[in-house]
Design a protein around this motif. Structure first.
Motif, PDB file in Angstrom:
ATOM      1  N   MET A   1       0.852  -1.184   0.000  1.00  0.00           N
ATOM      2  CA  MET A   1       0.000   0.000   0.000  1.00  0.00           C
ATOM      3  C   MET A   1       0.894   1.242   0.000  1.00  0.00           C
ATOM      4  O   MET A   1       1.840   1.353   0.750  1.00  0.00           O
ATOM      5  N   SER A   2       0.587   2.182  -0.846  1.00  0.00           N
ATOM      6  CA  SER A   2       1.408   3.388  -0.936  1.00  0.00           C
ATOM      7  C   SER A   2       1.188   4.268   0.287  1.00  0.00           C
ATOM      8  O   SER A   2       0.165   4.208   0.953  1.00  0.00           O
ATOM      9  N   THR A   3       2.189   5.111   0.561  1.00  0.00           N
ATOM     10  CA  THR A   3       2.085   6.032   1.691  1.00  0.00           C
ATOM     11  C   THR A   3       0.930   6.998   1.488  1.00  0.00           C
ATOM     12  O   THR A   3       0.196   7.318   2.421  1.00  0.00           O
ATOM     13  N   GLN A   4       0.744   7.459   0.234  1.00  0.00           N
ATOM     14  CA  GLN A   4      -0.338   8.410  -0.050  1.00  0.00           C
ATOM     15  C   GLN A   4      -1.691   7.771   0.235  1.00  0.00           C
ATOM     16  O   GLN A   4      -2.565   8.391   0.829  1.00  0.00           O
ATOM     17  N   ARG A   5      -1.858   6.499  -0.188  1.00  0.00           N
ATOM     18  CA  ARG A   5      -3.130   5.829   0.046  1.00  0.00           C
ATOM     19  C   ARG A   5      -3.349   5.618   1.543  1.00  0.00           C
ATOM     20  O   ARG A   5      -4.445   5.798   2.056  1.00  0.00           O
ATOM     21  N   SER A   6      -2.275   5.240   2.256  1.00  0.00           N
ATOM     22  CA  SER A   6      -2.364   5.038   3.697  1.00  0.00           C
ATOM     23  C   SER A   6      -2.718   6.345   4.404  1.00  0.00           C
ATOM     24  O   SER A   6      -3.566   6.367   5.289  1.00  0.00           O
ATOM     25  N   THR A   7      -2.073   7.445   3.995  1.00  0.00           N
ATOM     26  CA  THR A   7      -2.353   8.741   4.607  1.00  0.00           C
ATOM     27  C   THR A   7      -3.788   9.172   4.333  1.00  0.00           C
ATOM     28  O   THR A   7      -4.460   9.687   5.221  1.00  0.00           O
ATOM     29  N   GLY A   8      -4.254   8.953   3.115  1.00  0.00           N
ATOM     30  CA  GLY A   8      -5.638   9.288   2.779  1.00  0.00           C
ATOM     31  C   GLY A   8      -6.629   8.492   3.610  1.00  0.00           C
ATOM     32  O   GLY A   8      -7.632   9.036   4.088  1.00  0.00           O
ATOM     33  N   ARG A   9      -6.341   7.215   3.799  1.00  0.00           N
ATOM     34  CA  ARG A   9      -7.216   6.373   4.620  1.00  0.00           C
ATOM     35  C   ARG A   9      -7.190   6.853   6.073  1.00  0.00           C
ATOM     36  O   ARG A   9      -8.224   6.932   6.726  1.00  0.00           O
ATOM     37  N   ASP A  10      -5.995   7.185   6.575  1.00  0.00           N
ATOM     38  CA  ASP A  10      -5.873   7.686   7.948  1.00  0.00           C
ATOM     39  C   ASP A  10      -6.693   8.959   8.141  1.00  0.00           C
ATOM     40  O   ASP A  10      -7.409   9.104   9.131  1.00  0.00           O
ATOM     41  N   LEU A  11      -6.579   9.888   7.183  1.00  0.00           N
ATOM     42  CA  LEU A  11      -7.329  11.145   7.280  1.00  0.00           C
ATOM     43  C   LEU A  11      -8.833  10.896   7.254  1.00  0.00           C
ATOM     44  O   LEU A  11      -9.591  11.546   7.979  1.00  0.00           O
ATOM     45  N   ALA A  12      -9.260   9.960   6.421  1.00  0.00           N
ATOM     46  CA  ALA A  12     -10.688   9.638   6.354  1.00  0.00           C
ATOM     47  C   ALA A  12     -11.169   9.057   7.682  1.00  0.00           C
ATOM     48  O   ALA A  12     -12.248   9.417   8.172  1.00  0.00           O
ATOM     49  N   GLN A  13     -10.365   8.186   8.287  1.00  0.00           N
ATOM     50  CA  GLN A  13     -10.745   7.601   9.570  1.00  0.00           C
ATOM     51  C   GLN A  13     -10.801   8.661  10.670  1.00  0.00           C
ATOM     52  O   GLN A  13     -11.718   8.659  11.499  1.00  0.00           O
ATOM     53  N   VAL A  14      -9.844   9.558  10.665  1.00  0.00           N
ATOM     54  CA  VAL A  14      -9.837  10.650  11.642  1.00  0.00           C
ATOM     55  C   VAL A  14     -11.100  11.498  11.479  1.00  0.00           C
ATOM     56  O   VAL A  14     -11.780  11.831  12.465  1.00  0.00           O
ATOM     57  N   ALA A  15     -11.440  11.832  10.242  1.00  0.00           N
ATOM     58  CA  ALA A  15     -12.624  12.658   9.987  1.00  0.00           C
ATOM     59  C   ALA A  15     -13.903  11.937  10.407  1.00  0.00           C
ATOM     60  O   ALA A  15     -14.801  12.548  11.006  1.00  0.00           O
ATOM     61  N   VAL A  16     -13.989  10.637  10.107  1.00  0.00           N
ATOM     62  CA  VAL A  16     -15.184   9.864  10.467  1.00  0.00           C
ATOM     63  C   VAL A  16     -15.366   9.854  11.983  1.00  0.00           C
ATOM     64  O   VAL A  16     -16.480  10.067  12.487  1.00  0.00           O
ATOM     65  N   PHE A  17     -14.285   9.646  12.719  1.00  0.00           N
ATOM     66  CA  PHE A  17     -14.426   9.579  14.175  1.00  0.00           C
ATOM     67  C   PHE A  17     -14.676  10.944  14.790  1.00  0.00           C
ATOM     68  O   PHE A  17     -15.379  11.047  15.801  1.00  0.00           O
ATOM     69  N   ALA A  18     -14.134  12.001  14.206  1.00  0.00           N
ATOM     70  CA  ALA A  18     -14.492  13.347  14.670  1.00  0.00           C
ATOM     71  C   ALA A  18     -16.000  13.545  14.489  1.00  0.00           C
ATOM     72  O   ALA A  18     -16.675  14.100  15.367  1.00  0.00           O
ATOM     73  N   GLY A  19     -16.531  13.062  13.358  1.00  0.00           N
ATOM     74  CA  GLY A  19     -17.967  13.145  13.104  1.00  0.00           C
ATOM     75  C   GLY A  19     -18.785  12.313  14.076  1.00  0.00           C
ATOM     76  O   GLY A  19     -19.848  12.747  14.541  1.00  0.00           O
TER      77      GLY A  19
ATOM     78  N   ALA B   1     -14.216  -7.175  11.981  1.00  0.00           N
ATOM     79  CA  ALA B   1     -14.663  -6.894  10.611  1.00  0.00           C
ATOM     80  C   ALA B   1     -13.576  -6.232   9.769  1.00  0.00           C
ATOM     81  O   ALA B   1     -13.531  -6.419   8.551  1.00  0.00           O
ATOM     82  N   TYR B   2     -12.721  -5.437  10.405  1.00  0.00           N
ATOM     83  CA  TYR B   2     -11.681  -4.700   9.689  1.00  0.00           C
ATOM     84  C   TYR B   2     -10.321  -4.952  10.334  1.00  0.00           C
ATOM     85  O   TYR B   2      -9.775  -4.086  11.009  1.00  0.00           O
ATOM     86  N   PRO B   3      -9.763  -6.148  10.138  1.00  0.00           N
ATOM     87  CA  PRO B   3      -8.455  -6.416  10.742  1.00  0.00           C
ATOM     88  C   PRO B   3      -7.398  -5.471  10.155  1.00  0.00           C
ATOM     89  O   PRO B   3      -7.515  -5.013   9.027  1.00  0.00           O
ATOM     90  N   GLY B   4      -6.391  -5.189  10.941  1.00  0.00           N
ATOM     91  CA  GLY B   4      -5.326  -4.316  10.473  1.00  0.00           C
ATOM     92  C   GLY B   4      -5.416  -2.897  10.992  1.00  0.00           C
ATOM     93  O   GLY B   4      -4.521  -2.091  10.743  1.00  0.00           O
ATOM     94  N   LEU B   5      -6.493  -2.561  11.712  1.00  0.00           N
ATOM     95  CA  LEU B   5      -6.580  -1.219  12.287  1.00  0.00           C
ATOM     96  C   LEU B   5      -5.528  -1.023  13.376  1.00  0.00           C
ATOM     97  O   LEU B   5      -5.029   0.078  13.579  1.00  0.00           O
ATOM     98  N   ILE B   6      -5.217  -2.105  14.089  1.00  0.00           N
ATOM     99  CA  ILE B   6      -4.087  -2.096  15.020  1.00  0.00           C
ATOM    100  C   ILE B   6      -3.199  -3.269  14.655  1.00  0.00           C
ATOM    101  O   ILE B   6      -3.647  -4.244  14.058  1.00  0.00           O
ATOM    102  N   ARG B   7      -1.929  -3.170  15.000  1.00  0.00           N
ATOM    103  CA  ARG B   7      -0.990  -4.205  14.588  1.00  0.00           C
ATOM    104  C   ARG B   7      -1.205  -5.489  15.379  1.00  0.00           C
ATOM    105  O   ARG B   7      -1.684  -5.474  16.505  1.00  0.00           O
ATOM    106  N   ALA B   8      -0.811  -6.595  14.774  1.00  0.00           N
ATOM    107  CA  ALA B   8      -0.914  -7.890  15.437  1.00  0.00           C
ATOM    108  C   ALA B   8       0.181  -8.021  16.495  1.00  0.00           C
ATOM    109  O   ALA B   8       1.256  -7.452  16.358  1.00  0.00           O
TER     110      ALA B   8
END
Length: 196
Positions: free
Chosen positions: A1-19, A179-186
């Motif tokens: 996974m590219s850093t840009q894609r990872s950063t975009g996903r991180d930002l989306a998760q941050v925004a969703v939880f702020a919401g 449902a979404y493994p990988g949100l925290i490391r194993a």
């Protein structure tokens, strides 16, 4: 996974939880016995942010929400917003939100995967009940000019609901991590750590 894609996903998760935390502010607040600090559902969102996103993203989600509140958006329970809320008796809780989310996230990351509900409840109690209420009590002492004992009495009505939120957050986090493994490391074994 590219850093840009990872950063975009991180930002989306941050925004969703702020919401999510903002939406929990729509649940009516309760001010027991005329307490200046209301009981709200938003502390559940703080626990969820840390337990699901981890330390960095969980704390960032809370900081995004608080930045929007500081800009005047009425995102706190009861439609409160603006810089004035940071001068009131609930300031200790507000400052404690990102700290609690970070602490819960850091402990959750240390637990690793699979997410264990019983351990998650303990983590939520430590970070989302004990730590958060400690900071809240300090805020009430400083901003409401209460004695230590009076601030502890004022904080006591929060504890039963916070304990229930700790359980709910752990149960929800367990489902999300399944449902979404990988949100925290194993978790890694000592042998795997030695190979890294």
């Amino acid at each position: 996974m590219s850093t840009q894609r990872s950063t975009g996903r991180d930002l989306a998760q941050v925004a969703v939880f702020a919401g999510i935390i903002a939406v929990l502010g729509l649940v009516p607040a309760i001010a027991p016995f005329g307490n200046a600090v209301p009981i709200t559902a938003q502390s559940l969102g703080i626990m969820l942010a840390g337990a699901i996103l981890g330390a960095r993203r969980g704390a960032l989600a809370v900081l995004v929400l608080l930045a929007l509140v500081a800009l005047g958006l009425p995102l706190l329970a009861g439609g409160r917003g603006g810089l004035g809320v940071f001068a009131g008796p609930s300031v200790g809780y507000l400052i404690g939100w990102p700290i609690a989310a970070w602490a819960i996230g850091a402990m959750t990351q240390a637990m690793g995967t699979p997410y264990r509900t019983a351990v998650g409840i303990g983590i939520n109690v430590l970070g989302g009940v004990l730590l958060l209420n400690l900071l809240g009590v300090i805020g009430m002492i400083l901003r409401a000019d209460l004695s230590v004992s009076a601030a502890l009495v004022a904080a006591a009505p929060f504890v039963p609901g916070d304990l229930a939120k700790a359980v709910i957050a752990a149960v929800v986090a367990k489902g999300v991590h399944a449902a979404y493994p990988g949100l925290i490391r194993a978790r890694r074994t000592a042998r795997e750590d030695a190979l890294v």
